[in-house]
Motif scaffolding. Structure first.
Motif, PDB file in Angstrom:
ATOM      1  N   VAL A 171      52.301  47.962  27.883  1.00 14.44           N
ATOM      2  CA  VAL A 171      51.899  47.487  29.205  1.00 14.44           C
ATOM      3  C   VAL A 171      50.464  47.919  29.464  1.00 14.44           C
ATOM      4  O   VAL A 171      50.136  49.106  29.363  1.00 14.44           O
ATOM      5  N   THR A 172      49.613  46.960  29.790  1.00 17.02           N
ATOM      6  CA  THR A 172      48.207  47.228  30.075  1.00 17.02           C
ATOM      7  C   THR A 172      47.796  46.441  31.321  1.00 17.02           C
ATOM      8  O   THR A 172      48.524  45.559  31.782  1.00 17.02           O
ATOM      9  N   ASP A 173      46.635  46.760  31.862  1.00 11.93           N
ATOM     10  CA  ASP A 173      46.087  45.981  32.962  1.00 11.93           C
ATOM     11  C   ASP A 173      45.522  44.675  32.426  1.00 11.93           C
ATOM     12  O   ASP A 173      44.751  44.660  31.459  1.00 11.93           O
ATOM     13  N   TRP A 174      45.928  43.569  33.032  1.00 12.97           N
ATOM     14  CA  TRP A 174      45.378  42.258  32.681  1.00 12.97           C
ATOM     15  C   TRP A 174      44.221  41.894  33.615  1.00 12.97           C
ATOM     16  O   TRP A 174      43.254  41.295  33.190  1.00 12.97           O
ATOM     17  N   MET A 175      44.329  42.289  34.881  1.00 11.68           N
ATOM     18  CA  MET A 175      43.246  42.098  35.849  1.00 11.68           C
ATOM     19  C   MET A 175      43.345  43.175  36.907  1.00 11.68           C
ATOM     20  O   MET A 175      44.401  43.351  37.511  1.00 11.68           O
ATOM     21  N   SER A 176      42.263  43.898  37.118  1.00 14.13           N
ATOM     22  CA  SER A 176      42.230  44.932  38.139  1.00 14.13           C
ATOM     23  C   SER A 176      40.790  45.117  38.611  1.00 14.13           C
ATOM     24  O   SER A 176      39.921  45.414  37.789  1.00 14.13           O
ATOM     25  N   PRO A 177      40.521  44.922  39.908  1.00  5.84           N
ATOM     26  CA  PRO A 177      41.441  44.505  40.967  1.00  5.84           C
ATOM     27  C   PRO A 177      41.791  43.024  40.849  1.00  5.84           C
ATOM     28  O   PRO A 177      41.081  42.255  40.188  1.00  5.84           O
ATOM     29  N   SER A 178      42.870  42.642  41.509  1.00  6.51           N
ATOM     30  CA  SER A 178      43.356  41.271  41.411  1.00  6.51           C
ATOM     31  C   SER A 178      43.328  40.538  42.741  1.00  6.51           C
ATOM     32  O   SER A 178      43.800  39.399  42.819  1.00  6.51           O
ATOM     33  N   ASN A 179      42.808  41.177  43.772  1.00  6.71           N
ATOM     34  CA  ASN A 179      42.803  40.625  45.130  1.00  6.71           C
ATOM     35  C   ASN A 179      44.231  40.366  45.609  1.00  6.71           C
ATOM     36  O   ASN A 179      44.508  39.368  46.259  1.00  6.71           O
ATOM     37  N   PHE A 180      45.121  41.308  45.259  1.00  7.86           N
ATOM     38  CA  PHE A 180      46.498  41.313  45.746  1.00  7.86           C
ATOM     39  C   PHE A 180      47.226  39.993  45.451  1.00  7.86           C
ATOM     40  O   PHE A 180      47.809  39.382  46.347  1.00  7.86           O
ATOM     41  N   THR A 181      47.187  39.560  44.187  1.00  8.88           N
ATOM     42  CA  THR A 181      47.936  38.362  43.834  1.00  8.88           C
ATOM     43  C   THR A 181      49.431  38.632  43.883  1.00  8.88           C
ATOM     44  O   THR A 181      49.896  39.758  43.721  1.00  8.88           O
ATOM     45  N   ASN A 182      50.185  37.555  44.081  1.00  6.64           N
ATOM     46  CA  ASN A 182      51.644  37.627  44.129  1.00  6.64           C
ATOM     47  C   ASN A 182      52.198  36.669  43.081  1.00  6.64           C
ATOM     48  O   ASN A 182      52.075  36.909  41.894  1.00  6.64           O
ATOM     49  N   GLY A 183      52.828  35.556  43.492  1.00  7.66           N
ATOM     50  CA  GLY A 183      53.437  34.635  42.543  1.00  7.66           C
ATOM     51  C   GLY A 183      52.414  33.790  41.804  1.00  7.66           C
ATOM     52  O   GLY A 183      51.276  33.627  42.239  1.00  7.66           O
ATOM     53  N   ARG A 184      52.868  33.207  40.680  1.00 10.69           N
ATOM     54  CA  ARG A 184      51.968  32.383  39.865  1.00 10.69           C
ATOM     55  C   ARG A 184      52.770  31.435  38.983  1.00 10.69           C
ATOM     56  O   ARG A 184      53.974  31.603  38.770  1.00 10.69           O
ATOM     57  N   THR A 185      52.068  30.444  38.443  1.00  8.29           N
ATOM     58  CA  THR A 185      52.678  29.506  37.515  1.00  8.29           C
ATOM     59  C   THR A 185      51.578  28.860  36.690  1.00  8.29           C
ATOM     60  O   THR A 185      50.385  29.082  36.936  1.00  8.29           O
ATOM     61  N   HIS A 186      51.964  28.063  35.698  1.00 11.58           N
ATOM     62  CA  HIS A 186      51.002  27.247  34.952  1.00 11.58           C
ATOM     63  C   HIS A 186      50.902  25.867  35.602  1.00 11.58           C
ATOM     64  O   HIS A 186      51.904  25.325  36.082  1.00 11.58           O
ATOM     65  N   ASP A 187      49.705  25.289  35.596  1.00  2.65           N
ATOM     66  CA  ASP A 187      49.590  23.898  36.000  1.00  2.65           C
ATOM     67  C   ASP A 187      49.813  23.004  34.783  1.00  2.65           C
ATOM     68  O   ASP A 187      50.111  23.485  33.681  1.00  2.65           O
ATOM     69  N   ARG A 188      49.674  21.694  34.956  1.00  5.76           N
ATOM     70  CA  ARG A 188      49.989  20.765  33.880  1.00  5.76           C
ATOM     71  C   ARG A 188      48.991  20.840  32.731  1.00  5.76           C
ATOM     72  O   ARG A 188      49.257  20.348  31.635  1.00  5.76           O
ATOM     73  N   GLU A 189      47.838  21.492  32.963  1.00  5.00           N
ATOM     74  CA  GLU A 189      46.830  21.662  31.911  1.00  5.00           C
ATOM     75  C   GLU A 189      46.883  23.045  31.277  1.00  5.00           C
ATOM     76  O   GLU A 189      46.029  23.391  30.460  1.00  5.00           O
ATOM     77  N   GLY A 190      47.862  23.845  31.654  1.00  7.95           N
ATOM     78  CA  GLY A 190      48.025  25.166  31.064  1.00  7.95           C
ATOM     79  C   GLY A 190      47.220  26.262  31.726  1.00  7.95           C
ATOM     80  O   GLY A 190      47.232  27.408  31.261  1.00  7.95           O
ATOM     81  N   ARG A 191      46.538  25.951  32.819  1.00  9.21           N
ATOM     82  CA  ARG A 191      45.801  26.978  33.551  1.00  9.21           C
ATOM     83  C   ARG A 191      46.754  27.748  34.461  1.00  9.21           C
ATOM     84  O   ARG A 191      47.804  27.242  34.838  1.00  9.21           O
ATOM     85  N   ILE A 192      46.396  28.981  34.788  1.00 12.66           N
ATOM     86  CA  ILE A 192      47.260  29.829  35.613  1.00 12.66           C
ATOM     87  C   ILE A 192      46.855  29.686  37.078  1.00 12.66           C
ATOM     88  O   ILE A 192      45.685  29.883  37.434  1.00 12.66           O
TER      89      ILE A 192
END
Length: 307
Positions: free
Chosen positions: A69-90
């Motif tokens: 387990v590592t930090d992927w983004m810090s700070p993240s501006n308090f993100t919560n839920g997420r998903t991929h769009d149809r082009e594979g972007r987050i």
């Protein structure tokens, strides 16, 4: 709600209805992948085999990969839920920005929408992408109620709504306006139904709701005829996912609760921490990854999500 005694247990899956049995395997055992978070939310499986998820109060996004387990983004501006769009972007829900933001393929961030009717959103919480590319997201006030998961502020909206955003036209429409605190959301496999959890019991105690609502999707662009699908006890349905058969896998205080499309309670996967959300992943999309309090868990099932 007092649940009946399970018919039997397969792996770590309790079977309450025979419709759950085909989804459970003898190898369906819950495993803890890692922890160190204060409050885990918003899991998303990436194509490289990793999982990212939000540690909201610590203002960071964590990554589990190759057992670490590592930090992927810090700070993240308090993100919560997420998903991929149809082009594979987050696509992320940002409490701090009070916006829907997107991580482009080159890693840069783009704010997609942060205002409705000229006023700032509350704090987008969870988001799903319809097959037509539109983004549907919930906007409760949790990120502006205190500085714990965002920045305390007054709401600028008339209520807490579910929105439909078209990234091509830039049009933002409030599609659900009759809920107290809309939170997790997902479409049925054929996208004819929209499920939305109401978690207003979270700040208001016994006076709030802890159920999942279901709406008819009208012409692919609107939601109507809202009715209670299932009441979640103990706790509430913070986030949930569906499988290809339309079964709902919902978070609760102490387990993933599984409901058939007719709302029958069919299965339970006990988790030793309070659960926030879950997502499908793995090479065959048959692993359910679960964010619960400090940790990320996983369990392999004979079920998968809608591609």
């Amino acid at each position: 709600m007092s649940h009946p005694v399970p018919l039997r247990t397969i792996g770590d899956v309790q079977i309450f209805d025979e419709r759950m049995a085909p989804m459970a395997l003898p190898s369906s055992t819950l495993r803890r992948l890692g922890g160190g978070a204060m409050w885990s939310e918003g899991p998303l499986y990436l194509l490289d085999g990793s999982v990212i998820w939000s540690d909201i109060p610590n203002n960071r996004i964590l990554m589990w990969k190759d057992g670490n387990v590592t930090d992927w983004m810090s700070p993240s501006n308090f993100t919560n839920g997420r998903t991929h769009d149809r082009e594979g972007r987050i696509v992320h829900c940002s409490h701090g920005a009070r916006a829907i933001v997107r991580t482009e393929l080159d890693g840069t961030l783009t704010t997609l929408v942060d205002r409705y009717d000229g006023h700032r959103l509350n704090s987008p919480n969870d988001v799903v992408v319809k097959r037509d590319g539109t983004l549907w997201f919930s906007d409760p006030p949790y990120g502006i109620m205190s500085n714990h998961e965002g920045y305390q502020a007054e709401s600028e909206q008339a209520g807490n709504f579910v929105y439909r955003f078209d990234p091509v036209t830039g049009e933002l429409t409030a599609v659900v306006t009759d809920m107290s605190h809309p939170n997790g959301l997902a479409f049925s496999p054929d996208e004819s139904l929209l499920y939305v959890s109401d978690t207003s019991i979270h700040p208001y105690g016994d006076e709030g709701f802890h159920h999942i609502m279901v709406y008819d999707v009208i012409d692919g662009v609107a939601a109507a005829n809202g009715r209670v699908f299932a009441v979640i006890e103990p706790g509430c349905s913070d986030g949930f996912r569906l499988d290809t058969e339309g079964n709902i896998y919902s978070s609760s205080l102490d387990a993933i609760q599984v409901f058939a499309p007719d709302a029958t309670y069919i299965g339970r996967i006990a988790v030793p921490e309070k659960i926030a959300n879950c997502c499908w992943g793995g090479p065959d999309r048959r692993t359910l990854f679960i964010t619960a309090s400090t940790s990320l868990y996983a369990i392999d099932l004979n079920a998968s999500d809608v591609a």
